[in-house]
Design a protein around this motif. Structure first.
Motif, short mmCIF file in Angstrom:
data_model
loop_
_atom_site.label_atom_id
_atom_site.label_comp_id
_atom_site.label_asym_id
_atom_site.label_seq_id
_atom_site.Cartn_x
_atom_site.Cartn_y
_atom_site.Cartn_z
N TRP A 181 -82.06 -39.34 -52.58
CA TRP A 181 -82.00 -39.14 -51.13
C TRP A 181 -82.59 -37.79 -50.71
O TRP A 181 -82.69 -37.51 -49.53
CB TRP A 181 -80.54 -39.22 -50.65
CG TRP A 181 -79.99 -40.59 -50.85
CD1 TRP A 181 -79.12 -40.99 -51.81
CD2 TRP A 181 -80.31 -41.76 -50.08
NE1 TRP A 181 -78.87 -42.33 -51.70
CE2 TRP A 181 -79.58 -42.84 -50.64
CE3 TRP A 181 -81.13 -42.00 -48.99
CZ2 TRP A 181 -79.66 -44.12 -50.13
CZ3 TRP A 181 -81.20 -43.29 -48.49
CH2 TRP A 181 -80.46 -44.33 -49.05
N ASN A 182 -82.95 -36.98 -51.68
CA ASN A 182 -83.62 -35.73 -51.33
C ASN A 182 -85.10 -35.86 -51.63
O ASN A 182 -85.59 -36.94 -51.93
CB ASN A 182 -83.00 -34.55 -52.10
CG ASN A 182 -82.95 -34.82 -53.60
OD1 ASN A 182 -83.81 -35.52 -54.14
ND2 ASN A 182 -81.95 -34.27 -54.28
N ASP A 183 -85.83 -34.76 -51.56
CA ASP A 183 -87.28 -34.84 -51.77
C ASP A 183 -87.70 -34.47 -53.18
O ASP A 183 -88.86 -34.18 -53.44
CB ASP A 183 -88.01 -33.93 -50.76
CG ASP A 183 -87.65 -32.46 -50.93
OD1 ASP A 183 -86.76 -32.17 -51.77
OD2 ASP A 183 -88.24 -31.62 -50.23
N LYS A 184 -86.74 -34.47 -54.13
CA LYS A 184 -87.09 -34.16 -55.51
C LYS A 184 -87.85 -35.34 -56.13
O LYS A 184 -87.63 -36.49 -55.80
CB LYS A 184 -85.83 -33.86 -56.33
CG LYS A 184 -85.15 -32.55 -55.93
CD LYS A 184 -83.95 -32.27 -56.82
CE LYS A 184 -83.29 -30.95 -56.44
NZ LYS A 184 -82.10 -30.66 -57.28
N THR A 185 -88.74 -35.01 -57.04
CA THR A 185 -89.52 -36.05 -57.68
C THR A 185 -89.81 -35.67 -59.12
O THR A 185 -89.59 -34.52 -59.53
CB THR A 185 -90.84 -36.28 -56.92
OG1 THR A 185 -91.50 -37.43 -57.43
CG2 THR A 185 -91.76 -35.08 -57.03
N LYS A 228 -93.93 -33.27 -52.32
CA LYS A 228 -92.66 -33.19 -51.61
C LYS A 228 -92.62 -34.33 -50.59
O LYS A 228 -93.57 -34.52 -49.84
CB LYS A 228 -92.51 -31.85 -50.90
CG LYS A 228 -92.48 -30.66 -51.84
CD LYS A 228 -92.35 -29.35 -51.07
CE LYS A 228 -92.34 -28.17 -52.01
NZ LYS A 228 -92.24 -26.88 -51.27
N ARG A 229 -91.52 -35.06 -50.57
CA ARG A 229 -91.44 -36.24 -49.72
C ARG A 229 -91.41 -35.86 -48.25
O ARG A 229 -90.63 -35.03 -47.81
CB ARG A 229 -90.19 -37.05 -50.07
CG ARG A 229 -90.19 -38.46 -49.47
CD ARG A 229 -88.84 -39.11 -49.66
NE ARG A 229 -87.83 -38.43 -48.84
CZ ARG A 229 -86.53 -38.53 -49.05
NH1 ARG A 229 -86.07 -39.24 -50.04
NH2 ARG A 229 -85.67 -37.89 -48.26
N SER A 230 -92.27 -36.52 -47.50
CA SER A 230 -92.32 -36.31 -46.06
C SER A 230 -91.53 -37.39 -45.30
O SER A 230 -90.98 -37.12 -44.24
CB SER A 230 -93.77 -36.30 -45.58
OG SER A 230 -93.86 -36.18 -44.19
N LYS A 231 -91.52 -38.60 -45.89
CA LYS A 231 -90.86 -39.73 -45.22
C LYS A 231 -90.46 -40.75 -46.28
O LYS A 231 -91.13 -40.88 -47.30
CB LYS A 231 -91.83 -40.36 -44.20
CG LYS A 231 -91.25 -41.46 -43.36
CD LYS A 231 -92.32 -42.04 -42.41
CE LYS A 231 -92.67 -41.07 -41.31
NZ LYS A 231 -93.55 -41.72 -40.30
N LEU A 232 -89.35 -41.47 -46.03
CA LEU A 232 -88.97 -42.56 -46.92
C LEU A 232 -90.11 -43.58 -46.98
O LEU A 232 -90.74 -43.88 -45.97
CB LEU A 232 -87.69 -43.22 -46.45
CG LEU A 232 -86.41 -42.39 -46.56
CD1 LEU A 232 -85.26 -43.09 -45.85
CD2 LEU A 232 -86.05 -42.14 -48.03
N PHE A 233 -90.37 -44.13 -48.18
CA PHE A 233 -91.57 -44.93 -48.37
C PHE A 233 -91.56 -46.19 -47.52
O PHE A 233 -92.58 -46.56 -46.94
CB PHE A 233 -91.74 -45.28 -49.84
CG PHE A 233 -93.10 -45.85 -50.16
CD1 PHE A 233 -94.23 -45.07 -50.02
CD2 PHE A 233 -93.24 -47.16 -50.59
CE1 PHE A 233 -95.49 -45.58 -50.30
CE2 PHE A 233 -94.49 -47.68 -50.88
CZ PHE A 233 -95.61 -46.89 -50.74
N HIS A 234 -90.42 -46.88 -47.43
CA HIS A 234 -90.38 -48.11 -46.62
C HIS A 234 -90.62 -47.78 -45.15
O HIS A 234 -91.29 -48.54 -44.43
CB HIS A 234 -89.05 -48.85 -46.82
CG HIS A 234 -87.86 -48.15 -46.24
ND1 HIS A 234 -87.46 -48.33 -44.94
CD2 HIS A 234 -86.99 -47.26 -46.79
CE1 HIS A 234 -86.39 -47.60 -44.70
NE2 HIS A 234 -86.08 -46.93 -45.79
N ALA A 235 -90.12 -46.64 -44.69
CA ALA A 235 -90.38 -46.22 -43.32
C ALA A 235 -91.84 -45.86 -43.13
O ALA A 235 -92.44 -46.11 -42.07
CB ALA A 235 -89.48 -45.04 -42.95
#
Length: 354
Positions: free
Chosen positions: A231-235, A301-308
């Motif tokens: 749920w965070n932007d870690k990858t 770094k995640r900018s947006k949830l992928f499905h969104a």
């Protein structure tokens, strides 16, 4: 001359030269730094070129340049260069009056990205090492390191058949408006392809020869999110760096086949821009360079949830397009978003990262 007088004379000379170097040691000393090229691919070598000049009558016996450079730019060891922890670099010079020195350092670019050398500190000692003067320099040397391009036949990709089908479909539709000459009639040719003027002239049926074309487009979608439970932007940095290289390699292959190719990712576009990456399909060398540069500078770094992110793609961006989704997982929300894309007459393939 007595020993006492010699000592006093030496001290006076040392003091005078210390004052001279303190005031004028770095005066009219110029320094510039650049790379031998503006961009390279990950793992390739480049030269960093230093040019330093002493434009005055006073010689400089001991001159040091110190700067901090990203550890992913790996310098090769050589004379007059001290490297500490692959980050702190010191170059040493001795310059006679009105002398210019050009020095070239071999550098291996270990990781994609944009690297800018912004500043350095220049220091000068006098002949007796009594005083030291400093000068901070502003630099603007930069280089872009593209992701590594891998031969697609060497990649462990489950989408090889999809790529092959895509390339074949690029050439199976002939365009009646792209005429490349006249040929003899063959069984199955339609009547509207007959060239009546050439038929009358030669006494045998001649038809227009048409080239093949297609407005096929491919878009590569990279999901930077590590897992559906994240749920965070870690990858997973290593896995995503591998994924970026895969995307670059597939895009290069598609564009080499004259297929319009785009790229999207739900990561930060750059350090200063947190919007997702969204590049419309096109072809040609200029577009490939645009894709590579975007892949080089984007931040994991995640900018947006992928499905969104999938749901936010414009309708004109999606219609009549083949999609390759590169992701380490597919959840129920993503499957729902994929079905929406398929409703626009699109083919969707998923490359699962491991």
């Amino acid at each position: 001359m007595s020993a006492g007088l010699l000592i006093i004379s030496t001290l006076i000379i040392a003091y005078i030269q210390a004052v001279i170097y303190k005031r004028w040691g770095l005066k009219d000393v110029t320094y510039s730094r650049c790379f031998s090229t503006t961009h390279v691919f990950e793992g390739e070598a480049v030269q960093m070129i230093e040019v330093i000049a002493n434009n005055k009558l006073i010689p400089i016996l001991w001159l040091q340049l110190e700067s901090e450079i990203d550890a992913h730019l790996q310098f090769q060891k050589q004379a007059n260069l001290f490297i500490k922890h692959q980050q702190f670099h010191r170059s040493f010079f001795s310059l006679m009056p009105f002398t210019k020195v050009t020095r070239k350092h071999n550098v291996i670019c270990r990781k994609r990205g944009i690297y800018t050398l912004k500043s350095a500190v220049l220091s000068c000692n006098d002949a007796f090492n009594i005083v030291q003067t400093y000068k901070e320099l502003s630099l603007s040397a930069s280089i872009i390191v593209y992701p590594k391009i891998l031969p697609v036949e060497h990649l462990d990709l489950p989408c090889h058949s999809w790529m092959g089908d895509t390339v074949v479909r690029r050439w199976i539709v002939d365009d009646p408006f792209m005429i490349s000459g006249i040929r003899d009639y063959r069984y199955g040719d339609s009547m509207n392809k007959i060239n009546w003027k050439s038929t009358a002239k030669t006494g045998s049926i001649k038809v227009y020869n048409t080239d093949y074309t297609s407005n096929m487009r491919v878009i590569i979608l990279l999901n930077i999110q590590a897992s559906e439970d994240s749920w965070n932007d870690k990858t997973d940095i290593d896995l995503m760096e591998k994924a970026v290289a895969y995307c670059a390699s597939i895009a290069n292959y598609m564009i080499s086949k004259s297929i319009e190719t785009g790229f999207c990712c739900n990561c930060h576009l750059s350090e200063d821009d947190k919007t997702p990456v969204l590049i419309y399909p096109s072809s040609g060398l200029h577009h490939m360079n645009l894709l590579l540069e975007s892949m080089a500078v984007m931040q994991l770094k995640r900018s947006k949830l992928f499905h969104a992110f999938l749901d936010s793609l414009p309708d004109n961006f999606v219609k009549d397009t083949d999609f390759l989704i590169v992701s380490s997982y597919v959840d129920a929300q993503m499957e729902k978003s994929i079905e929406r894309i398929k409703a626009f007459n699109c083919n969707v393939e998923v490359l699962n990262l491991h």
